[in-house]
Design a protein around this motif. Structure first.
Motif, PDB file in Angstrom:
ATOM      1  N   GLU A  87      60.370 -56.493 -35.882  1.00  0.00           N
ATOM      2  CA  GLU A  87      60.443 -57.502 -34.827  1.00  0.00           C
ATOM      3  C   GLU A  87      60.789 -56.777 -33.530  1.00  0.00           C
ATOM      4  O   GLU A  87      61.514 -55.775 -33.547  1.00  0.00           O
ATOM      5  CB  GLU A  87      61.529 -58.541 -35.122  1.00  0.00           C
ATOM      6  N   TRP A  88      60.278 -57.283 -32.420  1.00  0.00           N
ATOM      7  CA  TRP A  88      60.555 -56.711 -31.097  1.00  0.00           C
ATOM      8  C   TRP A  88      61.285 -57.733 -30.239  1.00  0.00           C
ATOM      9  O   TRP A  88      60.987 -58.928 -30.298  1.00  0.00           O
ATOM     10  CB  TRP A  88      59.257 -56.311 -30.411  1.00  0.00           C
ATOM     11  N   TYR A  89      62.244 -57.241 -29.434  1.00  0.00           N
ATOM     12  CA  TYR A  89      63.034 -58.098 -28.558  1.00  0.00           C
ATOM     13  C   TYR A  89      63.134 -57.472 -27.173  1.00  0.00           C
ATOM     14  O   TYR A  89      63.110 -56.246 -27.024  1.00  0.00           O
ATOM     15  CB  TYR A  89      64.457 -58.278 -29.101  1.00  0.00           C
ATOM     16  N   ARG A  90      63.276 -58.333 -26.187  1.00  0.00           N
ATOM     17  CA  ARG A  90      63.609 -57.898 -24.829  1.00  0.00           C
ATOM     18  C   ARG A  90      64.626 -58.890 -24.301  1.00  0.00           C
ATOM     19  O   ARG A  90      64.386 -60.101 -24.294  1.00  0.00           O
ATOM     20  CB  ARG A  90      62.383 -57.886 -23.923  1.00  0.00           C
ATOM     21  N   ASP A  91      65.768 -58.380 -23.868  1.00  0.00           N
ATOM     22  CA  ASP A  91      66.863 -59.244 -23.388  1.00  0.00           C
ATOM     23  C   ASP A  91      67.190 -60.340 -24.406  1.00  0.00           C
ATOM     24  O   ASP A  91      67.308 -61.512 -24.058  1.00  0.00           O
ATOM     25  CB  ASP A  91      66.497 -59.870 -22.037  1.00  0.00           C
ATOM     26  N   ASP A  92      67.319 -59.958 -25.653  1.00  0.00           N
ATOM     27  CA  ASP A  92      67.686 -60.853 -26.749  1.00  0.00           C
ATOM     28  C   ASP A  92      66.663 -61.955 -27.030  1.00  0.00           C
ATOM     29  O   ASP A  92      66.950 -62.895 -27.754  1.00  0.00           O
ATOM     30  CB  ASP A  92      69.065 -61.488 -26.507  1.00  0.00           C
ATOM     31  N   LYS A  93      65.462 -61.871 -26.449  1.00  0.00           N
ATOM     32  CA  LYS A  93      64.403 -62.829 -26.734  1.00  0.00           C
ATOM     33  C   LYS A  93      63.328 -62.130 -27.545  1.00  0.00           C
ATOM     34  O   LYS A  93      62.874 -61.051 -27.173  1.00  0.00           O
ATOM     35  CB  LYS A  93      63.791 -63.376 -25.439  1.00  0.00           C
TER      36      LYS A  93
ATOM     37  N   MET B 165      52.386 -52.718 -27.395  1.00  0.00           N
ATOM     38  CA  MET B 165      51.489 -52.239 -26.344  1.00  0.00           C
ATOM     39  C   MET B 165      51.405 -53.253 -25.212  1.00  0.00           C
ATOM     40  O   MET B 165      51.280 -54.452 -25.463  1.00  0.00           O
ATOM     41  CB  MET B 165      50.101 -51.981 -26.920  1.00  0.00           C
ATOM     42  N   VAL B 166      51.488 -52.749 -23.990  1.00  0.00           N
ATOM     43  CA  VAL B 166      51.322 -53.566 -22.787  1.00  0.00           C
ATOM     44  C   VAL B 166      50.056 -53.062 -22.111  1.00  0.00           C
ATOM     45  O   VAL B 166      49.954 -51.883 -21.775  1.00  0.00           O
ATOM     46  CB  VAL B 166      52.537 -53.422 -21.836  1.00  0.00           C
ATOM     47  N   SER B 167      49.081 -53.946 -21.916  1.00  0.00           N
ATOM     48  CA  SER B 167      47.784 -53.502 -21.400  1.00  0.00           C
ATOM     49  C   SER B 167      47.805 -53.147 -19.916  1.00  0.00           C
ATOM     50  O   SER B 167      47.069 -52.282 -19.474  1.00  0.00           O
ATOM     51  CB  SER B 167      46.710 -54.555 -21.667  1.00  0.00           C
ATOM     52  N   ASN B 168      48.663 -53.815 -19.129  1.00  0.00           N
ATOM     53  CA  ASN B 168      48.717 -53.571 -17.686  1.00  0.00           C
ATOM     54  C   ASN B 168      50.164 -53.760 -17.223  1.00  0.00           C
ATOM     55  O   ASN B 168      50.587 -54.876 -16.950  1.00  0.00           O
ATOM     56  CB  ASN B 168      47.775 -54.542 -16.967  1.00  0.00           C
ATOM     57  N   VAL B 169      50.906 -52.671 -17.130  1.00  0.00           N
ATOM     58  CA  VAL B 169      52.338 -52.738 -16.813  1.00  0.00           C
ATOM     59  C   VAL B 169      52.562 -53.263 -15.395  1.00  0.00           C
ATOM     60  O   VAL B 169      51.904 -52.833 -14.442  1.00  0.00           O
ATOM     61  CB  VAL B 169      52.993 -51.349 -16.968  1.00  0.00           C
ATOM     62  N   THR B 170      53.503 -54.215 -15.286  1.00  0.00           N
ATOM     63  CA  THR B 170      53.974 -54.701 -13.988  1.00  0.00           C
ATOM     64  C   THR B 170      55.476 -54.434 -13.908  1.00  0.00           C
ATOM     65  O   THR B 170      56.095 -54.057 -14.905  1.00  0.00           O
ATOM     66  CB  THR B 170      53.708 -56.221 -13.829  1.00  0.00           C
ATOM     67  N   GLU B 171      56.052 -54.663 -12.752  1.00  0.00           N
ATOM     68  CA  GLU B 171      57.500 -54.464 -12.569  1.00  0.00           C
ATOM     69  C   GLU B 171      58.301 -55.288 -13.584  1.00  0.00           C
ATOM     70  O   GLU B 171      59.350 -54.860 -14.034  1.00  0.00           O
ATOM     71  CB  GLU B 171      57.919 -54.869 -11.154  1.00  0.00           C
ATOM     72  N   GLU B 172      57.794 -56.462 -13.933  1.00  0.00           N
ATOM     73  CA  GLU B 172      58.497 -57.351 -14.857  1.00  0.00           C
ATOM     74  C   GLU B 172      58.600 -56.772 -16.269  1.00  0.00           C
ATOM     75  O   GLU B 172      59.443 -57.197 -17.050  1.00  0.00           O
ATOM     76  CB  GLU B 172      57.820 -58.729 -14.915  1.00  0.00           C
ATOM     77  N   HIS B 173      57.734 -55.835 -16.607  1.00  0.00           N
ATOM     78  CA  HIS B 173      57.771 -55.237 -17.942  1.00  0.00           C
ATOM     79  C   HIS B 173      58.864 -54.166 -18.080  1.00  0.00           C
ATOM     80  O   HIS B 173      59.245 -53.821 -19.192  1.00  0.00           O
ATOM     81  CB  HIS B 173      56.417 -54.605 -18.304  1.00  0.00           C
ATOM     82  N   TYR B 174      59.355 -53.623 -16.967  1.00  0.00           N
ATOM     83  CA  TYR B 174      60.356 -52.567 -17.047  1.00  0.00           C
ATOM     84  C   TYR B 174      61.668 -53.111 -17.591  1.00  0.00           C
ATOM     85  O   TYR B 174      62.061 -54.226 -17.299  1.00  0.00           O
ATOM     86  CB  TYR B 174      60.598 -51.932 -15.672  1.00  0.00           C
ATOM     87  N   GLY B 175      62.329 -52.303 -18.434  1.00  0.00           N
ATOM     88  CA  GLY B 175      63.619 -52.704 -18.963  1.00  0.00           C
ATOM     89  C   GLY B 175      63.835 -52.226 -20.384  1.00  0.00           C
ATOM     90  O   GLY B 175      63.114 -51.374 -20.903  1.00  0.00           O
ATOM     91  N   ASN B 176      64.855 -52.791 -21.018  1.00  0.00           N
ATOM     92  CA  ASN B 176      65.246 -52.419 -22.382  1.00  0.00           C
ATOM     93  C   ASN B 176      64.534 -53.278 -23.420  1.00  0.00           C
ATOM     94  O   ASN B 176      64.462 -54.494 -23.269  1.00  0.00           O
ATOM     95  CB  ASN B 176      66.757 -52.596 -22.561  1.00  0.00           C
ATOM     96  N   TYR B 177      64.066 -52.622 -24.457  1.00  0.00           N
ATOM     97  CA  TYR B 177      63.423 -53.285 -25.587  1.00  0.00           C
ATOM     98  C   TYR B 177      64.158 -52.865 -26.857  1.00  0.00           C
ATOM     99  O   TYR B 177      64.691 -51.767 -26.935  1.00  0.00           O
ATOM    100  CB  TYR B 177      61.949 -52.876 -25.701  1.00  0.00           C
ATOM    101  N   THR B 178      64.167 -53.748 -27.837  1.00  0.00           N
ATOM    102  CA  THR B 178      64.788 -53.441 -29.119  1.00  0.00           C
ATOM    103  C   THR B 178      63.772 -53.673 -30.225  1.00  0.00           C
ATOM    104  O   THR B 178      63.141 -54.725 -30.287  1.00  0.00           O
ATOM    105  CB  THR B 178      66.027 -54.325 -29.369  1.00  0.00           C
ATOM    106  N   CYS B 179      63.638 -52.676 -31.072  1.00  0.00           N
ATOM    107  CA  CYS B 179      62.788 -52.765 -32.255  1.00  0.00           C
ATOM    108  C   CYS B 179      63.722 -52.921 -33.458  1.00  0.00           C
ATOM    109  O   CYS B 179      64.645 -52.120 -33.630  1.00  0.00           O
ATOM    110  CB  CYS B 179      61.955 -51.487 -32.385  1.00  0.00           C
TER     111      CYS B 179
END
Length: 108
Positions: A29-35, A55-69
């Protein structure tokens, strides 16, 4: 569990990957900011046995940050934190730190 951060500029594709060697094979499962993140337009999650790729097909500023696998099986749970960041931001910080060091040398 093994993971790797990614330095990706805006407008490019990104892939965050985590590996979990486990028997029985884990579910991911993948999470970003506990979502929890699911595959959706522009984001695709693929699991390949003992590793998972977001995978993110087209990175925007909103994609930057911490992710949890998160990897789970009937014997337990493990997680890894990954960071998606802009290479420009990283270089800018290094430049500033270097400049401050140079000025401190002149003050002595």
């Amino acid at each position: 569990m093994e993971s790797k951060n990614a330095e990706i500029p805006v407008g490019r594709a990104a892939a965050l990957q985590c590996n979990a060697v486990a028997v029985p094979r884990p579910d991911f499962e993948w999470y970003r900011d506990d979502k929890r993140i699911f595959s959706a337009e522009g984001i695709k999650i693929q699991n390949y046995g003992t590793h998972s790729v977001l995978m993110v097909s087209n990175v925007t500023e909103e994609h930057y940050g911490n992710y949890t696998c998160v990897a789970t099986n009937k014997l337990g749970i493990n997680n890894a934190n990954l960071f998606l960041y802009s290479g420009f931001f990283q270089c800018h910080l290094r430049q500033r730190e270097y400049s401050e060091d140079r000025f401190s040398q002149f003050e002595q």
